[in-house]
Design a protein around this motif. Structure first.
Motif, PDB file in Angstrom:
ATOM      1  N   GLY A  99       0.780  -1.230   0.000  1.00 22.16           N
ATOM      2  CA  GLY A  99       0.000   0.000   0.000  1.00 22.16           C
ATOM      3  C   GLY A  99       0.809   1.276   0.000  1.00 22.16           C
ATOM      4  O   GLY A  99       0.242   2.359   0.088  1.00 22.16           O
ATOM      5  N   CYS A 149       2.375   2.662  -2.370  1.00 15.71           N
ATOM      6  CA  CYS A 149       2.120   3.409  -3.613  1.00 15.71           C
ATOM      7  C   CYS A 149       0.633   3.489  -3.906  1.00 15.71           C
ATOM      8  O   CYS A 149       0.225   3.735  -5.034  1.00 15.71           O
ATOM      9  N   GLY A 150      -0.181   3.265  -2.925  1.00 14.70           N
ATOM     10  CA  GLY A 150      -1.618   3.231  -3.150  1.00 14.70           C
ATOM     11  C   GLY A 150      -2.039   1.828  -3.563  1.00 14.70           C
ATOM     12  O   GLY A 150      -1.260   0.872  -3.516  1.00 14.70           O
ATOM     13  N   TYR A 151      -3.278   1.714  -3.951  1.00 13.07           N
ATOM     14  CA  TYR A 151      -3.800   0.433  -4.384  1.00 13.07           C
ATOM     15  C   TYR A 151      -3.035  -0.031  -5.625  1.00 13.07           C
ATOM     16  O   TYR A 151      -2.716   0.761  -6.501  1.00 13.07           O
ATOM     17  N   PHE A 205      -3.696  -1.756  -8.287  1.00 11.71           N
ATOM     18  CA  PHE A 205      -4.286  -1.619  -9.611  1.00 11.71           C
ATOM     19  C   PHE A 205      -4.888  -0.236  -9.849  1.00 11.71           C
ATOM     20  O   PHE A 205      -5.657  -0.043 -10.769  1.00 11.71           O
ATOM     21  N   ASN A 206      -4.537   0.748  -9.030  1.00 16.21           N
ATOM     22  CA  ASN A 206      -4.953   2.128  -9.249  1.00 16.21           C
ATOM     23  C   ASN A 206      -3.892   2.806 -10.101  1.00 16.21           C
ATOM     24  O   ASN A 206      -2.800   3.112  -9.634  1.00 16.21           O
ATOM     25  N   TRP A 207      -4.211   3.037 -11.359  1.00 15.32           N
ATOM     26  CA  TRP A 207      -3.233   3.558 -12.302  1.00 15.32           C
ATOM     27  C   TRP A 207      -3.327   5.065 -12.477  1.00 15.32           C
ATOM     28  O   TRP A 207      -2.710   5.619 -13.376  1.00 15.32           O
ATOM     29  N   SER A 208      -4.070   5.757 -11.630  1.00 16.32           N
ATOM     30  CA  SER A 208      -4.135   7.209 -11.760  1.00 16.32           C
ATOM     31  C   SER A 208      -2.845   7.828 -11.228  1.00 16.32           C
ATOM     32  O   SER A 208      -2.224   7.322 -10.298  1.00 16.32           O
ATOM     33  N   CYS A 217       6.939   4.607  -8.113  1.00 15.57           N
ATOM     34  CA  CYS A 217       5.680   3.871  -7.950  1.00 15.57           C
ATOM     35  C   CYS A 217       5.160   3.398  -9.301  1.00 15.57           C
ATOM     36  O   CYS A 217       4.610   2.308  -9.402  1.00 15.57           O
ATOM     37  N   SER A 218       5.344   4.197 -10.311  1.00 10.93           N
ATOM     38  CA  SER A 218       4.928   3.789 -11.657  1.00 10.93           C
ATOM     39  C   SER A 218       5.709   2.576 -12.124  1.00 10.93           C
ATOM     40  O   SER A 218       5.156   1.659 -12.727  1.00 10.93           O
ATOM     41  N   LYS A 228       4.429  -0.474 -10.168  1.00 11.62           N
ATOM     42  CA  LYS A 228       3.110  -0.906 -10.636  1.00 11.62           C
ATOM     43  C   LYS A 228       3.219  -1.570 -12.009  1.00 11.62           C
ATOM     44  O   LYS A 228       2.525  -2.541 -12.292  1.00 11.62           O
TER      45      LYS A 228
END
Length: 165
Positions: free
Chosen positions: A95, A97-99, A101-104, A114-115, A118
């Protein structure tokens, strides 16, 4: 017959591409953390080994021979190994980098770690799916090309010569 070979070749090329992307991104991280303990980098070393095996096996089985379909147990095993790698990387992100599968908010400026993570997780997942589909194609091909000999359920391979009748 030909369709299964073409689809199999497409999945093998995708497996090579996805494994190369994961190997590159993971290798970049391993290079950046060169002095740390191997125990701390165990999940990334495992991912590199899985990516290397994937590239090797997909290159060997890329050629469209019928023998490439009988390796479906190895395809299934590689799929499991990729799913394990995917799970290890998701649990490492935890968590931060956030969720997953959240690609925003993903940018291509070269500084977004983080990109990169992901993308690494996504390509590991895609590779696992490709190996699983390759295994399913292999199972389908083997089941289609074996026929029962008798009522006991033993199987033999079909002969592929033309009848003289």
């Amino acid at each position: 017959m030909v369709l299964a070979s073409v689809v199999s070749m497409i999945f093998r090329v995708a497996e090579i591409a996805f494994a190369a992307i994961v190997a590159g991104l993971t290798g970049k991280y391993l290079h950046a953390t060169e002095g740390t303990s191997a125990w701390d980098n165990g999940r990334f070393i495992y991912t590199e080994v899985v990516a290397g095996l994937s590239i090797l096996l997909a290159l060997i089985w890329l050629f469209p021979f019928s023998s490439s379909f009988i390796h479906w147990p190895a395809d299934f095993l590689m799929s499991i190994m990729w799913f394990v790698s995917f799970g290890l990387m998701v649990s490492w992100l935890n968590g931060s980098c956030g969720y997953v599968f959240n690609w925003s908010g993903i940018s291509l400026d070269g500084t977004a770690t983080c990109s990169e993570w992901k993308a690494n997780v996504a390509f590991a997942f895609l590779s696992a799916i490709c190996w699983l589909v390759s295994a399913l194609i292999g199972i389908w091909w083997v089941r289609r090309h074996t026929t029962p000999v008798d009522t006991t359920g033993t199987y033999r391979r079909r002969r592929w010569y033309r009848s003289r009748v």
